[in-house]
Design a protein around this motif. Structure first.
Motif, PDB file in Angstrom:
ATOM      1  N   TRP A  14      70.665 -63.300  13.349  1.00  0.00           N
ATOM      2  CA  TRP A  14      71.554 -64.049  12.937  1.00  0.00           C
ATOM      3  C   TRP A  14      71.068 -65.048  11.667  1.00  0.00           C
ATOM      4  O   TRP A  14      69.962 -65.450  11.611  1.00  0.00           O
ATOM      5  N   THR A  30      68.506 -64.814  17.705  1.00  0.00           N
ATOM      6  CA  THR A  30      69.802 -65.378  18.553  1.00  0.00           C
ATOM      7  C   THR A  30      70.250 -66.475  17.708  1.00  0.00           C
ATOM      8  O   THR A  30      69.833 -67.218  16.967  1.00  0.00           O
ATOM      9  N   LYS A  31      71.567 -66.647  18.158  1.00  0.00           N
ATOM     10  CA  LYS A  31      72.322 -67.962  17.326  1.00  0.00           C
ATOM     11  C   LYS A  31      71.616 -69.222  17.699  1.00  0.00           C
ATOM     12  O   LYS A  31      71.712 -69.983  16.678  1.00  0.00           O
ATOM     13  N   GLN A  32      71.317 -69.588  18.804  1.00  0.00           N
ATOM     14  CA  GLN A  32      70.503 -70.671  19.372  1.00  0.00           C
ATOM     15  C   GLN A  32      69.159 -70.830  18.631  1.00  0.00           C
ATOM     16  O   GLN A  32      69.170 -72.107  18.139  1.00  0.00           O
ATOM     17  N   GLU A  33      68.529 -69.902  18.244  1.00  0.00           N
ATOM     18  CA  GLU A  33      67.052 -69.929  17.539  1.00  0.00           C
ATOM     19  C   GLU A  33      67.581 -69.980  16.105  1.00  0.00           C
ATOM     20  O   GLU A  33      66.981 -71.089  15.101  1.00  0.00           O
ATOM     21  N   VAL A  35      70.220 -71.976  14.895  1.00  0.00           N
ATOM     22  CA  VAL A  35      70.567 -73.254  14.651  1.00  0.00           C
ATOM     23  C   VAL A  35      69.297 -74.186  14.681  1.00  0.00           C
ATOM     24  O   VAL A  35      69.439 -75.060  13.884  1.00  0.00           O
ATOM     25  N   SER A  36      68.384 -73.672  15.693  1.00  0.00           N
ATOM     26  CA  SER A  36      67.211 -74.568  15.490  1.00  0.00           C
ATOM     27  C   SER A  36      66.565 -74.698  14.261  1.00  0.00           C
ATOM     28  O   SER A  36      66.030 -75.439  13.717  1.00  0.00           O
TER      29      SER A  36
END
Length: 70
Positions: A14, A30-33, A35-36
């Motif tokens: 991503w 991942t998307k969450q990573e 964003v972080s």
């Protein structure tokens, strides 16, 4: 507040970028990573600008979602 664009990259990761900060881009599995990672990248970008005595660009983008045209 900064606008962030997140999209799947060609390599399966991503990609996250901040259009108002040229070159501020990150990626992750991942998307969450992603964003972080982009949060950290934005912080670091702004800190570096301030340390160098450079102006921090203001957020000036609007987002529109368009349905597929074809």
């Amino acid at each position: 507040m900064r606008q962030v664009v997140i999209y799947p990259g060609e390599d399966g990761y991503w990609v996250a970028e901040c259009p108002s900060l040229p070159g501020c881009i990150s990626q992750a599995e991942t998307k969450q990573e992603a964003v972080s990672n982009i949060r950290e990248a934005i912080e670091g970008y702004i800190i570096a600008l301030k340390e160098d005595g450079l102006p921090v660009p203001e957020e000036h983008f609007e987002a529109l979602l368009l349905k597929e045209l074809l």
